[in-house]
Motif scaffolding. Structure first.
Motif, PDB file in Angstrom:
ATOM      1  N   ASN A 256       0.833  -1.207   0.000  1.00  0.00           N
ATOM      2  CA  ASN A 256       0.000   0.000   0.000  1.00  0.00           C
ATOM      3  C   ASN A 256       0.864   1.253   0.000  1.00  0.00           C
ATOM      4  OD1 ASN A 256      -2.923  -0.273  -0.083  1.00  0.00           O
ATOM      5  ND2 ASN A 256      -2.745  -1.515   1.749  1.00  0.00           N
ATOM      6  N   LEU A 257       1.935   1.256   0.769  1.00  0.00           N
ATOM      7  CA  LEU A 257       2.829   2.419   0.798  1.00  0.00           C
ATOM      8  C   LEU A 257       3.541   2.601  -0.542  1.00  0.00           C
ATOM      9  CD1 LEU A 257       4.438   2.134   4.365  1.00  0.00           C
ATOM     10  CD2 LEU A 257       2.705   3.762   3.597  1.00  0.00           C
ATOM     11  N   CYS A 258       3.998   1.491  -1.137  1.00  0.00           N
ATOM     12  CA  CYS A 258       4.683   1.584  -2.432  1.00  0.00           C
ATOM     13  C   CYS A 258       3.713   1.990  -3.545  1.00  0.00           C
ATOM     14  CB  CYS A 258       5.354   0.253  -2.765  1.00  0.00           C
ATOM     15  SG  CYS A 258       6.766  -0.155  -1.723  1.00  0.00           S
ATOM     16  N   ASP A 259       2.521   1.404  -3.532  1.00  0.00           N
ATOM     17  CA  ASP A 259       1.505   1.781  -4.523  1.00  0.00           C
ATOM     18  C   ASP A 259       1.182   3.266  -4.421  1.00  0.00           C
ATOM     19  OD1 ASP A 259       1.190  -0.715  -5.653  1.00  0.00           O
ATOM     20  OD2 ASP A 259      -0.405  -1.329  -4.288  1.00  0.00           O
ATOM     21  N   VAL A 290       9.382   4.419   3.039  1.00  0.00           N
ATOM     22  CA  VAL A 290       9.186   4.604   1.598  1.00  0.00           C
ATOM     23  C   VAL A 290       9.332   6.088   1.286  1.00  0.00           C
ATOM     24  CG1 VAL A 290       7.607   4.376  -0.357  1.00  0.00           C
ATOM     25  CG2 VAL A 290       7.652   2.602   1.424  1.00  0.00           C
ATOM     26  N   LYS A 291      10.266   6.416   0.407  1.00  0.00           N
ATOM     27  CA  LYS A 291      10.493   7.797   0.001  1.00  0.00           C
ATOM     28  C   LYS A 291      10.148   7.949  -1.473  1.00  0.00           C
ATOM     29  CE  LYS A 291      14.283   8.662   3.271  1.00  0.00           C
ATOM     30  NZ  LYS A 291      15.710   9.075   3.402  1.00  0.00           N
ATOM     31  N   ASP A 292       9.615   9.114  -1.826  1.00  0.00           N
ATOM     32  CA  ASP A 292       9.321   9.372  -3.232  1.00  0.00           C
ATOM     33  C   ASP A 292       9.646  10.817  -3.574  1.00  0.00           C
ATOM     34  OD1 ASP A 292       6.901  11.178  -3.039  1.00  0.00           O
ATOM     35  OD2 ASP A 292       6.070   9.449  -1.992  1.00  0.00           O
ATOM     36  N   PHE A 348       7.264   8.162   4.153  1.00  0.00           N
ATOM     37  CA  PHE A 348       6.418   7.429   5.090  1.00  0.00           C
ATOM     38  C   PHE A 348       7.284   6.360   5.760  1.00  0.00           C
ATOM     39  CE2 PHE A 348       3.506   9.208   2.068  1.00  0.00           C
ATOM     40  CZ  PHE A 348       2.335   9.443   2.764  1.00  0.00           C
ATOM     41  N   TYR A 349       7.204   6.267   7.069  1.00  0.00           N
ATOM     42  CA  TYR A 349       8.024   5.263   7.752  1.00  0.00           C
ATOM     43  C   TYR A 349       7.354   4.802   9.044  1.00  0.00           C
ATOM     44  CZ  TYR A 349       9.569   9.182  10.697  1.00  0.00           C
ATOM     45  OH  TYR A 349       9.604  10.255  11.556  1.00  0.00           O
ATOM     46  N   PHE A 350       7.761   3.612   9.512  1.00  0.00           N
ATOM     47  CA  PHE A 350       7.246   3.069  10.766  1.00  0.00           C
ATOM     48  C   PHE A 350       8.256   2.086  11.341  1.00  0.00           C
ATOM     49  CE2 PHE A 350       5.751   0.241   7.421  1.00  0.00           C
ATOM     50  CZ  PHE A 350       5.996  -1.030   7.928  1.00  0.00           C
TER      51      PHE A 350
END
Length: 506
Positions: A256-259, A290-292, A348-350
């Motif tokens: 979900n994060l990558c999508d 996940v960084k974009d 986004f990270y956790f």
């Protein structure tokens, strides 16, 4: 000294006015109101007009509370006591302005507090009602989608096994891709409803973490390339090969994060990193990030972007991805965090704590937890099995009949009404029953319970496969308890169905 203080206090708080029985002022100390001798006390303030008449009764003392005196309303708030003394009226005025103002302030604060509490209760009730309506809508909506989606998947697989030209094959691939996306979206909606109701439980198992990473790398390298983006994945080499956790839910979070990152990134790259924070005993704490280089998130949207059905601008999807990530991480005692700069990108990270086996044999674990995607082997036995198919939906009937007939291994009887099932079961021999749960007149789980209670051994032992649009674990468990051997949730793949049937017929 004390006498002087007492006189000053009384001077500020009290005034004594002496009048005759007709209300003519005889004497006054002038502390609170300006009063002239020989004038009517009613001329001092309208309140006093009726005093002589009131005091004509037998009462010796009469008291009045919270009386407004002075030139302006509320300027002076007093208690007034009138006593008959030797054919005269003694009017005692006590200045309680501060007391009444304080009391009024306290009463107002209390009333406001009560009102605020009531408003909070009403708001909470409204939110609960909205949440209940949303969850029921999601559950009913997803339930209604499952039958047509099951038909589409089954018929698509049937078409794929037929002779198609190159153009038709290409169209079919697009159809399969769209169906797959719709199925994933349906599962996301259901997951969100289950999280909201507290009915989603984690299912931790030991799995190969390196294979998990490699699957993500292959998947998102391809997806990023299709959009002209670069995808990079880095993972700390010190992370154990095998870890214990809910692989499906971990995959759901990461994908979900990558999508989401790929969806909102038009140029540049998307990077997934997995770092080792801490390793202690048989637990391990990992950071996933996940960084974009996408459009970023406005500061005012950072809080709401994690809510259900929230999207940034116009984009495809239902806006459920981040809400599901948030809910699943909450089940893992973790929290999603966001850093973002508008028009520059997001991060986004956790951090999540998982377990890993201290001692293991890689070959055994690999064999036990490897995921296979091969189709079930079609039975080569010359015997054909007798199947009772119980389904009331005509479209599902068609797709299931076609799927079963194509194997060449089954004779099939079809029943569309639950009330006719027992007649078929008792009068004919069947090797297996394929039965929908939601049937007219009597439900499939109720039928299974009746069948298991029959005194005929050859009937009560018939394998029963339940098919249902319900997917909650409690519901599946209840159907199995009623007597169904295996329950498949719609939409299911025809390969999965045939494989399950052969498993029970062995």
């Amino acid at each position: 000294m004390l006498k002087r203080y007492k006189e000053e206090f009384h001077g500020r708080k009290f005034q004594f006015i002496l009048t005759d029985l007709k209300g003519v002022v005889l004497e006054s100390d002038q502390h609170l109101l300006a009063v002239k001798e020989k004038e009517l006390i009613g001329d001092v303030h309208p309140f006093f007009f009726s005093l002589p008449e009131i005091m004509q009764g037998d009462e010796r003392t009469t008291s009045f509370h919270c009386v407004q005196l002075g030139d302006r309303t509320g300027e002076l708030t007093t208690d007034i006591t009138v006593e008959k003394v030797d054919k005269r009226l003694l009017v005692i005025i006590e200045n309680l302005t501060d007391h009444y103002l304080s009391y009024q302030s306290i009463a107002q604060s209390r009333n406001e507090s009560i009102i605020d509490s009531e408003l909070i209760l009403l708001k909470n009730h409204e939110l609960q009602e909205r949440e209940r309506f949303k969850n029921e809508f999601i559950q009913n909506f997803s339930h209604e989608l499952r039958n047509p989606l099951t038909n589409i998947i089954a018929l698509t697989n049937i078409l794929q096994r037929s002779n198609l030209n190159e153009e038709q094959t290409g169209i079919l691939e697009v159809l399969k891709g769209s169906t797959s996306n719709l199925k994933l979206m349906l599962e996301d909606i259901l997951s969100l409803a289950m999280i909201s109701k507290g009915k989603l439980a984690l299912n931790p198992t030991v799995f190969n973490f390196r294979q998990f990473i490699e699957f993500i790398r292959l998947t998102y390298t391809t997806r990023a390339q299709e959009k002209g983006l670069a995808f990079a994945l880095t993972a700390d080499e010190k992370i154990p090969e095998y870890i214990e956790g809910d692989r499906l839910r971990m995959l759901q979070i990461v994908t979900n994060l990558c999508d989401n990152a790929i969806k909102y990134t038009e140029k540049g790259k998307v990077a997934l990193y997995i770092a080792l924070n801490q390793k202690r005993a048989n637990t391990i704490n990992l950071r996933f990030g996940v960084k974009d280089t996408g459009q970023g998130i406005p500061e005012e949207k950072l809080e709401t972007v994690l809510e259900s059905f929230e999207q940034l601008g116009k984009s495809e999807g239902a806006g459920l991805g981040l809400a599901i990530v948030k809910g699943l991480l909450a089940l893992m005692n973790a929290q999603i965090k966001i850093q973002s700069i508008e028009n520059e990108g997001s991060h986004f990270y956790f951090d999540v704590t998982l377990k890993y086996p201290l001692h293991h044999q890689s070959t055994l674990l690999t064999s036990k937890h490897a995921v296979t995607h091969t189709s079930p082997k079609i039975s080569k036995t010359p015997k054909k099995f007798k199947v009772l198919l119980v389904e009331d939906n005509e479209h599902v009937q068609t797709s299931l009949l076609k799927t079963l007939i194509d194997t060449g291994d089954f004779f099939i009887d079809l029943v569309g009404d639950g009330a006719l099932v027992m007649q078929e079961i008792v009068n004919k021999h069947y090797d297996i029953v394929l039965m929908d749960v939601n049937l007219p007149n009597i439900t499939g789980d109720q039928l299974a319970k009746v069948i298991r209670g029959l005194p005929f051994k050859n009937i009560k032992k018939i394998p029963i496969i339940g098919i249902t649009a319900n997917s909650y674990k409690e519901q599946i468990k209840a159907y199995k308890k009623a007597g169904m051997n295996i329950v498949l949730s719609k939409p299911f793949d025809d390969v999965e169905l045939i494989k399950t049937m052969y498993k029970l017929l062995r």
